[in-house]
Scaffold this motif. Structure first.
Motif, PDB file in Angstrom:
ATOM      1  N   ILE A  47     -14.518   5.397   1.931  1.00  0.00           N
ATOM      2  CA  ILE A  47     -14.874   5.411   3.354  1.00  0.00           C
ATOM      3  C   ILE A  47     -15.324   6.809   3.775  1.00  0.00           C
ATOM      4  N   ARG A  48     -14.582   7.831   3.341  1.00  0.00           N
ATOM      5  CA  ARG A  48     -14.951   9.216   3.687  1.00  0.00           C
ATOM      6  C   ARG A  48     -16.340   9.567   3.149  1.00  0.00           C
ATOM      7  N   ARG A  49     -16.596   9.201   1.917  1.00  0.00           N
ATOM      8  CA  ARG A  49     -17.887   9.529   1.317  1.00  0.00           C
ATOM      9  C   ARG A  49     -19.029   8.731   1.965  1.00  0.00           C
ATOM     10  N   VAL A 107     -10.241  12.087  -3.022  1.00  0.00           N
ATOM     11  CA  VAL A 107      -8.994  12.167  -2.265  1.00  0.00           C
ATOM     12  C   VAL A 107      -7.908  12.715  -3.184  1.00  0.00           C
ATOM     13  N   ALA A 131      -9.915   3.531  -1.693  1.00  0.00           N
ATOM     14  CA  ALA A 131     -10.703   2.969  -0.590  1.00  0.00           C
ATOM     15  C   ALA A 131     -10.959   4.030   0.483  1.00  0.00           C
ATOM     16  N   TRP A 132      -9.935   4.843   0.772  1.00  0.00           N
ATOM     17  CA  TRP A 132     -10.090   5.907   1.768  1.00  0.00           C
ATOM     18  C   TRP A 132     -11.129   6.923   1.313  1.00  0.00           C
ATOM     19  N   GLU A 133     -11.139   7.220   0.021  1.00  0.00           N
ATOM     20  CA  GLU A 133     -12.155   8.129  -0.509  1.00  0.00           C
ATOM     21  C   GLU A 133     -13.548   7.534  -0.336  1.00  0.00           C
ATOM     22  N   VAL A 176      -5.525   1.899  -1.935  1.00  0.00           N
ATOM     23  CA  VAL A 176      -5.773   2.441  -0.592  1.00  0.00           C
ATOM     24  C   VAL A 176      -6.348   3.854  -0.686  1.00  0.00           C
ATOM     25  N   ALA A 177      -5.820   4.671  -1.590  1.00  0.00           N
ATOM     26  CA  ALA A 177      -6.329   6.037  -1.750  1.00  0.00           C
ATOM     27  C   ALA A 177      -7.795   6.023  -2.164  1.00  0.00           C
ATOM     28  N   PRO A 227       0.801  -1.241   0.000  1.00  0.00           N
ATOM     29  CA  PRO A 227       0.000   0.000   0.000  1.00  0.00           C
ATOM     30  C   PRO A 227       0.828   1.282   0.000  1.00  0.00           C
TER      31      PRO A 227
END
Length: 442
Positions: free
Chosen positions: A390-392, A406, A386-388, A383-384, A373
């Motif tokens: 999760i935030r949304r 992101v 996936a993080w986006e 990962v970037a 990652p």
């Protein structure tokens, strides 16, 4: 001269296999990207100056001078700068400039195709695009290992005698060679010869080496009628196993120890013969577990990479030897392939299986490494994304404003550091593979 040609052929086979694996890795990114409508401007194998290229549709397909990787260029990898970052735009620091330049370059690639930019696509589509490359390597590993395991097989003990000891040496003996006065081994006394195929022992048809070993271990002192096939004819022999001491081994072949740490010894029947190894085809169901074991082993190397690289450096610049199970570069893989191809002691079939196994292991390595990652590796982009997602998800759950994409451009300093580290690692491994190559043949 023939040995040199065989060595070169082995290197060429691996070189073509590496290029093929890299090419299909990039195809794994290319196909879903085009499927989801992302504009792909380049599909390249290698780095550096372009050796050959051809434009088809909106994509340039080509080959670079240094075939140690590959890439596809998708427009709009990074979103434009957000309004809340305008204050930071006045910064002229090296890393901030790197981020700004990455965003600017990304915007230049978009032109009038804003809706086809990578960052505009749904999170799940971006994750599929980035996972497509490693997935292709996993598929290739399965294919290569399927050919090896099912088509050729793995080396297993056969029912053919591979060696016959001249004398009897107890397991506790420090000597490994026979001397005058040593008792003749039961196998030699019975007239067994390397190349004899065991047909039956004590009236029991022999279908595996383990079966013959079991009978012999339980028959110390008994005269056993043995039928062997030698040069196409069956011969009757008489074999009398000798009661002797042997270390007790566990399922992994390791010596069992007692509570005090001393090796456990048992008395069993012994004849002093060893099995010849033969390629034995395995069922297709064995492939997933085999690939899984390779993945776990490769993950272990990656996790312990700092220590492994230190060991490589210590061996390369000192008197120590390389760990045959440690990391090697593409140069090292090529050298190993050449040595395998040049061996006179193994069959052409075994050489082919070994080279295909090398390509299978290489694709497992590409699969694992690309999932790390960290950008610019595929795992970093996953990962970037996936993080986006999760935030949304949480913004929607709590009815907050959509946080937007992101800004992966902020990871450019990390990307720069990873590139430097990988460059240094590659240089070290290549140097070590030249001056202190891995000795896989002992």
């Amino acid at each position: 001269m023939e040995t040199v040609l065989q060595f070169v052929l082995g290197v060429l086979i691996i070189a073509v296999g590496v290029a093929f694996s890299i090419g299909l890795h990039e195809v794994g990114h290319l196909l879903p990207a085009k499927l989801f409508g992302i504009k792909v401007t380049q599909y390249m194998i290698g780095f550096g100056p372009t050796v050959f290229s051809r434009v088809k549709g909106e994509t340039e397909y080509g080959l670079k001078a240094i075939p140690l990787g590959g890439y596809i260029s998708m427009i709009g990898m990074f979103p434009p700068r957000g309004a809340n970052e305008r204050a930071a735009s006045n910064s002229t620091g090296f890393f901030q400039q790197m981020v700004t330049d990455a965003r600017a370059q990304s915007q230049l690639t978009i032109g009038l195709d804003e809706d086809r930019a990578f960052y505009k696509k749904p999170v799940w589509q971006r994750m599929i695009v980035m996972l497509g490359g490693p997935f292709m390597n996993l598929v290739l590993a399965m294919v290569f290992f399927s050919i090896v395991l099912v088509g050729f097989g793995t080396l297993q003990p056969s029912t053919t005698v591979g060696s016959v000891s001249a004398c009897v040496l107890p397991a506790t003996s420090e000597r490994q060679t026979c001397e005058a006065g040593d008792q003749e081994s039961p196998g030699a006394a019975a007239g067994l010869l390397p190349g004899d195929r065991l047909v039956s022992i004590d009236g029991t048809a022999i279908t595996s080496w383990e079966q013959s070993t079991e009978i012999i271990r339980d028959s110390a002192g008994d005269a056993l009628p043995v039928v062997v096939e030698r040069d196409g004819e069956e011969l009757d022999l008489t074999l009398t196993p000798l009661l002797t001491e042997r270390y007790v081994l566990d399922d992994a072949g390791e010596t069992v120890t007692d509570a005090s740490g001393s090796p456990v010894i048992e008395e069993v029947g012994f004849v002093g013969m060893g099995s010849a190894q033969a390629l034995t085809p395995q069922p297709i169901t064995s492939v997933p577990a085999f690939v899984g074991d390779n993945i776990v082993h490769t993950i272990g190397i990656v996790v312990n990479l700092p220590q492994r690289l230190y060991d490589v450096a210590e061996a390369a610049f000192g008197p120590g030897e390389r760990d045959p199970n440690g990391p090697i570069s593409v140069v090292g893989v090529g050298r190993v392939a050449g040595e395998i191809a040049a061996l006179d002691s193994i069959s052409l079939e075994a050489k082919a299986a070994s080279l295909l196994g090398l390509l299978g292991s290489l694709n497992v390595a590409l699969f694992v490494i690309n999932l790390v990652p960290l950008t610019p590796l595929d795992g970093g982009h996953v990962v970037a994304a996936a993080w986006e997602g999760i935030r949304r998800f949480f913004a929607k759950l709590f009815k907050r404003k959509d946080p937007g994409p992101v800004d992966a451009a902020k990871l450019m300093p990390l990307t720069f550091a990873v590139v430097i580290l990988f460059g240094g690692m590659t240089a070290l491994l290549v140097y070590a593979d030249i001056v202190k190559p891995v000795d896989i043949f002992g």
